[in-house]
Every structure is written in C-alpha cells, then in structure tokens.
Design a protein around this motif. Sequence first.
Motif, PDB file in Angstrom:
ATOM      1  N   UNK A 233      60.702  25.661  11.257  1.00 31.82           N
ATOM      2  CA  UNK A 233      60.136  24.703  12.216  1.00 31.82           C
ATOM      3  C   UNK A 233      60.004  23.325  11.593  1.00 31.82           C
ATOM      4  N   UNK A 234      59.461  23.272  10.382  1.00 31.64           N
ATOM      5  CA  UNK A 234      59.279  21.976   9.720  1.00 31.64           C
ATOM      6  C   UNK A 234      60.610  21.300   9.452  1.00 31.64           C
ATOM      7  N   UNK A 235      61.626  22.098   9.100  1.00 34.38           N
ATOM      8  CA  UNK A 235      62.952  21.514   8.868  1.00 34.38           C
ATOM      9  C   UNK A 235      63.538  20.952  10.159  1.00 34.38           C
ATOM     10  N   UNK A 236      63.359  21.680  11.266  1.00 33.90           N
ATOM     11  CA  UNK A 236      63.913  21.212  12.539  1.00 33.90           C
ATOM     12  C   UNK A 236      63.171  19.989  13.065  1.00 33.90           C
ATOM     13  N   UNK A 237      61.899  19.852  12.683  1.00 31.68           N
ATOM     14  CA  UNK A 237      61.143  18.646  13.043  1.00 31.68           C
ATOM     15  C   UNK A 237      61.277  17.546  11.981  1.00 31.68           C
ATOM     16  N   UNK A 238      62.062  17.847  10.926  1.00 33.30           N
ATOM     17  CA  UNK A 238      62.320  16.903   9.831  1.00 33.30           C
ATOM     18  C   UNK A 238      61.017  16.399   9.203  1.00 33.30           C
ATOM     19  N   UNK A 239      60.155  17.352   8.912  1.00 33.88           N
ATOM     20  CA  UNK A 239      58.896  17.012   8.265  1.00 33.88           C
ATOM     21  C   UNK A 239      59.091  16.917   6.752  1.00 33.88           C
ATOM     22  N   UNK A 240      58.357  16.018   6.131  1.00 34.74           N
ATOM     23  CA  UNK A 240      58.427  15.860   4.693  1.00 34.74           C
ATOM     24  C   UNK A 240      59.606  15.017   4.261  1.00 34.74           C
ATOM     25  N   UNK A 241      59.761  14.934   2.961  1.00 32.02           N
ATOM     26  CA  UNK A 241      60.855  14.160   2.393  1.00 32.02           C
ATOM     27  C   UNK A 241      62.101  15.028   2.266  1.00 32.02           C
TER      28      UNK A 241
ATOM     29  N   UNK B 180      71.176  26.393   8.269  1.00 34.85           N
ATOM     30  CA  UNK B 180      70.818  25.264   9.120  1.00 34.85           C
ATOM     31  C   UNK B 180      71.985  24.298   9.244  1.00 34.85           C
ATOM     32  N   UNK B 181      72.020  23.598  10.341  1.00 31.75           N
ATOM     33  CA  UNK B 181      72.982  22.522  10.470  1.00 31.75           C
ATOM     34  C   UNK B 181      72.661  21.439   9.433  1.00 31.75           C
ATOM     35  N   UNK B 182      73.674  20.734   8.944  1.00 34.48           N
ATOM     36  CA  UNK B 182      73.466  19.767   7.854  1.00 34.48           C
ATOM     37  C   UNK B 182      72.386  18.725   8.126  1.00 34.48           C
ATOM     38  N   UNK B 183      72.171  18.389   9.383  1.00 34.25           N
ATOM     39  CA  UNK B 183      71.152  17.399   9.734  1.00 34.25           C
ATOM     40  C   UNK B 183      69.749  17.849   9.329  1.00 34.25           C
ATOM     41  N   UNK B 184      69.523  19.176   9.338  1.00 35.64           N
ATOM     42  CA  UNK B 184      68.182  19.707   9.094  1.00 35.64           C
ATOM     43  C   UNK B 184      68.033  20.356   7.722  1.00 35.64           C
ATOM     44  N   UNK B 185      69.157  20.753   7.122  1.00 34.16           N
ATOM     45  CA  UNK B 185      69.107  21.501   5.862  1.00 34.16           C
ATOM     46  C   UNK B 185      68.324  20.796   4.751  1.00 34.16           C
ATOM     47  N   UNK B 186      68.410  19.462   4.591  1.00 30.32           N
ATOM     48  CA  UNK B 186      67.661  18.821   3.499  1.00 30.32           C
ATOM     49  C   UNK B 186      66.141  18.934   3.628  1.00 30.32           C
ATOM     50  N   UNK B 187      65.658  19.299   4.813  1.00 27.57           N
ATOM     51  CA  UNK B 187      64.214  19.391   5.029  1.00 27.57           C
ATOM     52  C   UNK B 187      63.687  20.816   4.880  1.00 27.57           C
ATOM     53  N   UNK B 188      64.609  21.757   4.628  1.00 25.64           N
ATOM     54  CA  UNK B 188      64.167  23.157   4.513  1.00 25.64           C
ATOM     55  C   UNK B 188      63.769  23.494   3.088  1.00 25.64           C
ATOM     56  N   UNK B 189      62.633  24.152   2.954  1.00 27.86           N
ATOM     57  CA  UNK B 189      62.186  24.694   1.674  1.00 27.86           C
ATOM     58  C   UNK B 189      61.732  26.130   1.905  1.00 27.86           C
ATOM     59  N   UNK B 190      62.189  27.015   1.045  1.00 30.49           N
ATOM     60  CA  UNK B 190      61.764  28.413   1.161  1.00 30.49           C
ATOM     61  C   UNK B 190      60.249  28.505   1.018  1.00 30.49           C
ATOM     62  N   UNK B 191      59.587  29.318   1.859  1.00 32.74           N
ATOM     63  CA  UNK B 191      58.133  29.465   1.720  1.00 32.74           C
ATOM     64  C   UNK B 191      57.777  30.104   0.393  1.00 32.74           C
ATOM     65  N   UNK B 192      56.713  29.630  -0.182  1.00 28.16           N
ATOM     66  CA  UNK B 192      56.276  30.142  -1.474  1.00 28.16           C
ATOM     67  C   UNK B 192      55.061  31.051  -1.264  1.00 28.16           C
ATOM     68  N   UNK B 193      55.269  32.313  -1.467  1.00 26.85           N
ATOM     69  CA  UNK B 193      54.158  33.247  -1.392  1.00 26.85           C
ATOM     70  C   UNK B 193      53.297  33.160  -2.637  1.00 26.85           C
ATOM     71  N   UNK B 194      52.247  33.955  -2.639  1.00 25.69           N
ATOM     72  CA  UNK B 194      51.335  33.991  -3.785  1.00 25.69           C
ATOM     73  C   UNK B 194      51.287  35.424  -4.308  1.00 25.69           C
ATOM     74  N   UNK B 195      51.967  35.716  -5.417  1.00 26.75           N
ATOM     75  CA  UNK B 195      51.933  37.072  -5.972  1.00 26.75           C
ATOM     76  C   UNK B 195      50.500  37.510  -6.272  1.00 26.75           C
ATOM     77  N   UNK B 196      50.214  38.754  -5.952  1.00 24.10           N
ATOM     78  CA  UNK B 196      48.898  39.309  -6.269  1.00 24.10           C
ATOM     79  C   UNK B 196      47.826  39.041  -5.237  1.00 24.10           C
TER      80      UNK B 196
END
Length: 445
Positions: A337-345, A184-200
């Motif tokens: 999508x959430x990172x590009x919309x800068x959702x969250x902290x 991601x471009x630096x403007x959006x990178x701080x808002x990206x979080x890898x999705x967390x799946x649920x094992x099992x």
Amino acid sequence: MSASECEERLEVVEICAGAGGQSLGLHRAGFTHRLAVELDPQAALTLEKNLRRLLEEDGVDAHDGLVRVGDVADPEVWKPEEHSGVALLAGGVPCPPFSIAGKQLGTSDERDLFAWAIELCGRMRPKALLLENVRGLSANRFSGYRQAVLDKLNDLGYIASWKLLQASDFGVPQLRPRFVLIALQPEYAPYFQWPKGIPGQAPTVGQVLADLMAEEGWAEEEVAAWAKKADGIAPTIVGGSKKHGGADLGPTRAKRAWAALGVDAMGVANHAPKPGFQPENGATGPKLTTAMVARIQGWDGEEFGGWKFEGRKTAVYRQIGNAFPPPVAKALGEAIRDALHKKGEPQPLLEASSPVHDPVYKLLRSSARPLTAEQIITKLAADGTAMDQAEVERHLNHLRHDFELETTERKSGQLAYILGKFKAFVGQADHQRHDLFTQHRGRIS
C-alpha cells in the motif's frame, strides 16, 4: 470509515483465496476486494460472509459476485481482463506442488498454478502482485522454476523479488515460514520495502490459549500448569489435503513438538477440557479446538478476531490450516500500500533485471546451441561462477522436472543440453493439467 479513508483504499483481486487469512490481512492494510476466487465451496462461503461483514462495517456496499466459486483457471468462473489495472493481484496458490511434506512434483502437479498466476500479470497489468507459498519453493529443487518466474515478470515489465518470512516474527505463535513473491511496476518499485518483523515477539501457546482452555470449566490450577508447560510457539499448523483423512495436527515430527507443549495432536477436539479433565491413552495434554487452532494461525484480538468459519469440524480445520496468517498478510499489505501511494523516499533499485537463482538455467536459456556439462562449467567460470561436474548435473536433473531438456550426443560421446519449454501450466488448452484436475477435483484442497 470517512470518505477520505475510503478514497485511500486500494482494490485487490485475490485468487485461491481460501477462507480469508490473506483477505483479512489485506483488508486491515487498506485494501478492498473487487473479487475473490476460491475452489472449495465451504471456504468460499466462509470468505463471502466475512468479507461482506467487513465491507458493511466500513460502509461499503458488497456487490453481487464478490466471491466466485470454482477453478480459478476456468474462464467460465471469472474473466481476468475485466479487472485490468487493479491495484493488487494477490493469492495463495496451492502449496502441495512445492511442499517438502509432499512429492515436490512442481509443474507435474495438477494443483500448480504459480506460473499461471504470473501470466495473469500480463493479462491484467496490476500495479502490484503478491503470491505466497511454502518454504519448499525456496529449495534448490525449484531454482530454475523461480528463475523462470522472475524472468517472465521482468519481460512483463515488473520488478520482482522473493523473501522467506517467518510468521512468528509478526506476532503469530507458530513456526510458519512462508516464501513470498512481490512484484511491482517500475513506477512503484522504488518505494517498496519488505516489512521487518521482530524475532522473539510472538507469545507462547500457553499465553494465547489459556482463556480458551478454561472456558468449559477446566480447573484454574490445571490450566495454569498446562500453560506453564506450553511455553513455546507452535509447530506449523498443517491444513492437509482432502486426499488424506480427518483433522490432526501434522506429521510425526510435529506431533512430537506438540506433545512437548502439552498438546495431544492426534485429532481436534469438539470443545475445551471439562472439569476434571485428565489426558488419556498416553497423551500429554488436551486436544485443541478449531477456535484454538485459529488463534494460533493469527485470527486473534480486536483486529483479527471474530472470523466465523462455515462447515463441520474437519472442513473448518482445513480452512484454518491452509490459510495465510492475517498479521503477516497485513504487514505485506501495508508495505505494498505504501509503495502504491509512493510514501517515503524512493530507494535506488539494486537490480532492475532479474537476479540469478539458477546460473545453469540462465546460461542454457541464453544459448542458441546445445552445451555439454564441460562447456557449462567453463562458461560459468568465465562469468565468475564456480561449479563442478556434480553440481551441474544436479542442476540439470532439477531442470528436467520442470522444463523440456533436450539432449544430443556429440562424437566424443558427451551429452549436450538445450533448454526447451517450461512445462508449467500457463493457460494452454492442451496442457495435462486439465485432465488431471478433472480426475482429482474432488480431492483437491
């Protein structure tokens, strides 16, 4: 879809799009395709018909040229600069160059487009990049290749990282590890979080396929007994290559795993078991149909079902088997999508520079003069990395496959090494990829 929802949707250009597993997942995550490019005509037809249906359902006009057919690196097929600034550049570039089941030729494989896709970031400047591939790319053999990719993205001003995701953690009833690159471009990178799946959380093969096994009249008690035996998730669906024969469910190890689940993996059936069906020739159960394989690949339920595949059975099977599971693509798409919309902290970035995948590569890349193995060991130790002679030589051997590695002999007889050009295809007019691709095009999938 409301006007406000349409405004929220982001545009994506997808390369090596296949039959649309990633396309469907990204669409469900809120992306609209500006363009998709695919080499295989049957897969492209599947993709176009389904994408147009999705856009119509959303009340969006599907423009002409939505799907382009041909070599994605051919400037006559599409012009990347026409899509400058798109929200997302995505793709599932060919896997055989890195597959453990193949020869792992890397940059020497005419199907290798990973480094070329990275170059597209410099030409298109997308806000985000998503590329997925097989687990083999995460192996030590390709540590230098990965390092070159990350360094290039860093030079282009992107924050990038790799992660190995398990499809089964996202509800896909299959052992399908995928190695994913997000930048991601630096403007959006701080808002990206890898999705967390649920094992099992993934359902079993029996749970997913019982209704399809029964649709041609196989006795209810027989279906129930089969489903009870099929009480695990499937091995990785292998789409295969046009270089090989017809559809079956993979190499010998996979066939054994299928047999343990009560599935005959020696081919793909035209229809579900009929009344009175009994396995023959030592098989432990029925063959799967392409509809069943699609379910196991994640084309299932109200959100991901209803995808229509074009072509005959073997072509359809390859389209399904080579796809990215839609639920995994959706999870990644939502995170982007959430990172590009800068959702969250925004989160503090642990590292704004490229992480080290291959310390030998990094050292040689930064060195202005040739280094012997002994000097490499000493310099790495000074930086806190312990490596013995055998490890250094192993790294050098791997690097030699994907980079020009020049050697000079010292008076002492020791060889000294300096890192030359990356051998990968990045658009060079004189690259061997052009001749090899032309020779083998009819067998590339």
